[in-house]
Design a protein around this motif. Structure first.
Motif, PDB file in Angstrom:
ATOM      1  N   ASN A   1       0.809  -1.222   0.000  1.00 22.11           N
ATOM      2  CA  ASN A   1       0.000   0.000   0.000  1.00 22.11           C
ATOM      3  C   ASN A   1       0.841   1.271   0.000  1.00 22.11           C
ATOM      4  O   ASN A   1       0.332   2.369  -0.195  1.00 22.11           O
ATOM      5  CB  ASN A   1      -0.957   0.016   1.192  1.00 22.11           C
ATOM      6  N   THR A   2       2.147   1.124   0.222  1.00 21.95           N
ATOM      7  CA  THR A   2       3.074   2.258   0.136  1.00 21.95           C
ATOM      8  C   THR A   2       4.341   1.767  -0.543  1.00 21.95           C
ATOM      9  O   THR A   2       4.537   0.556  -0.720  1.00 21.95           O
ATOM     10  CB  THR A   2       3.429   2.808   1.530  1.00 21.95           C
TER      11      THR A   2
ATOM     12  N   LEU B   1      -2.048   5.097  -5.221  1.00 20.09           N
ATOM     13  CA  LEU B   1      -0.593   5.267  -5.141  1.00 20.09           C
ATOM     14  C   LEU B   1      -0.147   6.253  -6.218  1.00 20.09           C
ATOM     15  O   LEU B   1      -0.592   6.172  -7.365  1.00 20.09           O
ATOM     16  CB  LEU B   1       0.109   3.922  -5.343  1.00 20.09           C
TER      17      LEU B   1
END
Length: 300
Positions: free
Chosen positions: A223-224, A257
């Motif tokens: 997610n990052t 993102l």
């Protein structure tokens, strides 16, 4: 059985669609979507009849939005309608390209836009008593539409279950950063379930989050992204390849993102250290799974 290295792996560059086709991050996404479609509408050799009433109405609408996208409510709801049409097109076609697949524009575009606005702000896909609750809880239309979508996807329209989940995630997020990761995993599971694909949740250190035995496919969620995370991801992918003899690996990241971060993580794919690796945004996972099914069905 064919060697996995011979597979023509699906990539974001070949199966991916722009994020703004699926979701709105800000007014610029509405502008980019409507003007991209307008460029196809205006093509002499394109898939549209330039004399069609609906096509003409769309062309004129976009022209009228030229410098007012940021504050134009009509542009907001027309972009919402276009995304609905693209979602349906994606469902039917699996993959699409605006230069080939034409949308059908209504003759009365104003009426259609008004209908989208009315549906988005007053009623929708849930029973009236729940819609009233959603309206009270989420007065902002865009936020309410997002809540409705999440409720339908993850909780089968059960508002109480959705709210309980939100509270639980907030509690968990106080102690860990895994809440958004779990959200992505749930979406992956949803897309697998829709296609009736059996999978395992893996809680083994150094292996992918989800594993599809029938296809030897590992799904890892991120997610990052930052340079410090690269070694950990490469280790997970390497271990999954070695321990489970993966034929396919895919790393899934959120649609939200940033483009810069997405290109950074895709550098791993482009280096070809993993011939079976694809790195995609979550919105393209369904198309990826369909492509993998085609590959697996073709294995001798």
């Amino acid at each position: 059985m064919e060697n996995p290295s011979n597979f023509k792996r699906p990539k974001a560059s070949t199966i991916g669609t722009p994020v703004y086709h699926r979701r709105r991050r800000d007014w610029k996404d509405d502008r980019d979507l409507l003007e991209e479609l307008a460029s196809q509408v205006n093509r002499v050799d394109g898939p549209y009849d330039s004399f069609d009433v609906g096509v003409t109405a769309y062309r004129e609408k976009v022209k009228s939005f030229e410098k007012s996208y940021e504050t134009n409510k009509e542009a907001f709801f027309m972009a919402m309608w276009v995304r609905e049409q693209l979602s349906e097109l994606s469902r039917k076609q699996g993959n699409y390209h605006l230069s080939v697949h034409a949308l059908t524009f209504p003759e009365d575009l104003d009426r259609t836009i008004h209908g989208v606005e009315k549906r988005a702000t007053q009623s929708g896909f849930v029973p009236p008593q729940q819609e009233t609750s959603l309206s009270v809880l989420f007065p902002e239309p865009e936020l309410r539409n997002y809540a409705r979508e999440r409720m339908q996807m993850l909780h089968r329209g059960d508002l109480n279950s959705y709210l309980a989940s939100l509270v639980s995630k907030e509690r968990d997020s106080l102690a860990t950063n895994s809440a958004s990761i779990m959200d992505l995993i749930h979406i992956c599971e949803h897309k697998l379930n829709l296609r009736q694909i059996s999978f395992e949740k893996r809680y083994v250190v150094g292996e992918t989050d989800l594993w599809i035995t029938a296809w030897s496919l590992g799904i890892e969620v991120k997610n990052t992204w930052g340079e410090q995370e690269e070694l950990s991801l490469i280790s997970t992918l390497s271990n999954t390849n070695f321990r489970l003899r993966a034929r396919h690996l895919v790393v899934v990241v959120p649609d939200s993102l940033s483009d810069d971060a997405f290109e950074m993580i895709r550098a791993i794919e482009r280096r070809d250290d993993f011939s079976n690796l694809s790195i995609l945004r979550i919105g393209d996972l369904g198309t990826y799974l369909d492509k993998i099914k085609e590959i697996e069905d073709g294995i001798v």
